[in-house]
Every structure is written in structure tokens, then in C-alpha cells.
Design an enzyme around this catalytic site. Structure first.
Site, PDB file in Angstrom:
ATOM      1  N   CYS A 183       1.881 -10.173   2.721  1.00  0.00           N
ATOM      2  CA  CYS A 183       3.009 -10.511   1.849  1.00  0.00           C
ATOM      3  C   CYS A 183       3.255  -9.478   0.760  1.00  0.00           C
ATOM      4  CB  CYS A 183       2.786 -11.887   1.239  1.00  0.00           C
ATOM      5  SG  CYS A 183       2.516 -13.185   2.482  1.00  0.00           S
ATOM      6  N   ASN A 243       8.529 -19.018   3.840  1.00  0.00           N
ATOM      7  CA  ASN A 243       7.692 -17.855   3.541  1.00  0.00           C
ATOM      8  C   ASN A 243       7.819 -16.863   4.687  1.00  0.00           C
ATOM      9  OD1 ASN A 243       5.619 -16.003   3.233  1.00  0.00           O
ATOM     10  ND2 ASN A 243       4.102 -17.506   2.559  1.00  0.00           N
ATOM     11  N   HIS A 253       7.209 -12.753  -4.486  1.00  0.00           N
ATOM     12  CA  HIS A 253       7.036 -13.172  -3.101  1.00  0.00           C
ATOM     13  C   HIS A 253       7.325 -14.658  -2.982  1.00  0.00           C
ATOM     14  CE1 HIS A 253       5.416 -14.230   0.702  1.00  0.00           C
ATOM     15  NE2 HIS A 253       4.293 -14.726   0.224  1.00  0.00           N
TER      16      HIS A 253
END
Length: 343
Positions: free
Chosen positions: A122, A299, A268
């Protein structure tokens, strides 16, 4: 001793264009609930996620990347032949070699651009952005395309109550090029490998080569499961909330600005509660626009920051020239934060 001629690039680098691609299929929480014992209210309260996008057969890692990068190149006002390097951050390209970046560079129409993949979970977009900035300033490429792309639906265990609802698919891209003034700040990045087990792949690929599948995880019907992403949710949450706020503050300090100077915060997109906690800890003023793209995108790991950036600019919630703090964090555990001027 011969003297090596020093390289010469631009004095500074900046993001010149941004593009995104979200798969056409929108998946509501109700679909996730078909396989796990949970509720829509629980998913929304724990993560903030209402829907996510899942890629179809034709929406490959390469295809989504080409779409997003093509938009970024057009947004930057350059031709693909001017791109000197293509950097792709992904954990969901399943061919070990060659790098998917080489295929993408060719499909974009670059003139034999350097191309390579990175695996930084990420935080991958931040890692790629830092590498691109270095290339532009060093002079090895005038324009660099940085892509974050994932098909995390391929790595999701739909029977895992802790993660089944989290992940989505998509691609985000930016073009980094020369600037006459600082527009990408110093990167604060690092890793904490002692915590690597908190986010990981359930089983390594080579377990399937051995032939004995007796110890591999199986689904409710007794079929061997494809490797998936698993995580220790509470451990990751605590780490992200308490440690990443410190990293974000370091990025502000390194850029020589304060929270009051910010226009936009693009973290993020892992969890709305993490985002809200970071906003509180950093004491961001009310005027700062905060990306919460996770609500409808889920996500998307390396793709989450550029996708969120693209949406904020497209909706007018952020504008060209705004000062933004971006921070990515995830599997490794790795992290990267920097301050940028939006394209």
C-alpha cells in the site's frame, strides 16, 4: 583516474498529470455478506466501505494500467513517446517475469522507455513517486509514469470475515516531470520488517509446486483455496493510527510546512477510522480536504492514493496547485509520506 561526467536533469520535479480507472462492476456489501456472517452496518462502521469495484476478465492489471496511464499522459499534455520510464507498483500481477511494466510501456506507445515493477504494498505509490522524482532530477528520464494497480479481488478470501469486505480493484497513475520550483517534498519512508507477519499472503506460491496439498487451506466445500491476503486487523490498526501520524508529521516538517499550510490530505485508503484518527492526531484544520475514497472504492493498495487524488480533482474538491500531504502504509510493514503540489 578518469572522471565521470555528472548527470544533469531538471532542478526539481512535479506531478504534471493524473489518471484513474475503476472497473465497471460495482459490488455492494450485500454481495460480500453472501459468504460471511456479518452485516452492512458492521462493515460500514468498521471500515467505512459501502461499495467496491471488482475487475472483469478483460480488466486485467495491464488493461487497467494502460487506461489510467493514458489519461495521466493526456492530462500532463505530453506525448507517450516522451515518457522515459514506467514504474508499476502492484502485488497482483501473477507472472514472476517479465515485469508487467514492460508490456504497459509498449501498449502506451513509449519509445523503448525503461520499465520495471516494484512490490511495496500500500506504500507502493509513494515509493514509485520517490523513484520518479529522482529520475527526473538526476536526468535519466524527462517524464516518468508512475502506476499503482491492483486486482485484489483475485487475492481475497471471501470466507474470511476479517478481510472479505476490504479489497477492491483499480488503477491510478501520474506523470512526473520537470519543474522550476519544488513541488514534491522529501520522502519520509521506511520499513518495520519485524511486523511483516501482520499483513501477508496466506501461503507462498511454491507450496503448490510440492504437490502435497494436505496442509493448504480449503474452502467450505473442501476445495484448496487460492492464496489470499490476510492480516491481523487490530495490530495493523494500532500501528497505522499511532505510528503513521508520526511519519505524516515528519513529512510536513521535512517539507518545511505546517498542517495549517495544507489544502488536501490524501492518505492510503485502508480504513475510514484510521483516516479520521490521523486527521485528529495531526490536528488538521477544517479547511483541509480529506480523501475518503474508500467508501466507494475499497482498499486498492498501491492504487488508492492516485485514485483518490484523481477523484478529488475531478469533483473539484481539490484544485490544481493545492498543497497535499500523501501517505501510504501497508504490508511489510512499509510506509512512505511526502508533500506534493497537485497537478
Amino acid at each position: 583516474m578518469a572522471k565521470i561526467k555528472p548527470s544533469k536533469g531538471a532542478p526539481y520535479a512535479r506531478i504534471l498529470g493524473v489518471g484513474g480507472y475503476r472497473p465497471t462492476r460495482v459490488v455492494p456489501n450485500e454481495v460480500i455478506l453472501e459468504k460471511i456472517d456479518s452485516s452492512d452496518e458492521w462493515i460500514r462502521s468498521r471500515s467505512g466501505i459501502e461499495t467496491r469495484h471488482w475487475a472483469g476478465p478483460e480488466e486485467t492489471v495491464s488493461a487497467m494500467s494502460v487506461e489510467a496511464a493514458g489519461k495521466a499522459i493526456a492530462d500532463a499534455g505530453i506525448d507517450a513517446s516522451q515518457v522515459g520510464a514506467v514504474v508499476v507498483s502492484t502485488v497482483s500481477h501473477f507472472s514472476q517475469t517479465p515485469a508487467i511494466a514492460t508490456e504497459i510501456a509498449d501498449k502506451l506507445g513509449t519509445d523503448k522507455a525503461a520499465a520495471f515493477d516494484i512490490s511495496a504494498g500500500c506504500a507502493g505509490f509513494g515509493y514509485g513517486l520517490t523513484l520518479a522524482k529522482g529520475m527526473v532530477v538526476e536526468g535519466s528520464a524527462e517524464y516518468v509514469v508512475v502506476i499503482g494497480v491492483e486486482r485484489l479481488s483475485d487475492l481475497t478470501d471471501l470466507e474470511d470475515r476479517a478481510t472479505a469486505f476490504l479489497f477492491g480493484d483499480g488503477a491510478g497513475a501520474v506523470v512526473v516531470g520537470p519543474s522550476q520550483e519544488p513541488a514534491i517534498g522529501p520522502t519520509v519512508w521506511g520499513s518495520e520488517g519485524d511486523k511483516a507477519a501482520t499483513i501477508k499472503q496466506t501461503v507462498p506460491w511454491d507450496r503448490f509446486r510440492i504437490g502435497d496439498v494436505s496442509e493448504l487451506p480449503v474452502d467450505s466445500e473442501g476445495n484448496v483455496k487460492f492464496p489470499a491476503i490476510t492480516q491481523e486487523g487490530q495490530a495493523v490498526f494500532r500501528w497505522a493510527v499511532f505510528e503513521m501520524a508520526k511519519v505524516a508529521q515528519q513529512a510536513l516538517d521535512s517539507a518545511g510546512i505546517t498542517a495549517d499550510d495544507l489544502d488536501v490530505f490524501i492518505p492510503h485508503q485502508a480504513n475510514v477510522r484510521i483516516i479520521d484518527s490521523m486527521v485528529k492526531t495531526l490536528k488538521l484544520p477544517e479547511h483541509v480536504t480529506v480523501a475518503r475514497d474508500i467508501r466507494t472504492t475499497g482498499n486498492t493498495s498501491a492504487a488508492s492514493i492516485p485514485l483518490a487524488m484523481e477523484r478529488l480533482l475531478a469533483t473539484g474538491e481539490a484544485k490544481s496547485g493545492d498543497t497535499a500531504l500523501v501517505i501510504g502504509f501497508g504490508a511489510g510493514l512499509v510506509y512512505a509520506a511526502t508533500v506534493v503540489t497537485l497537478p
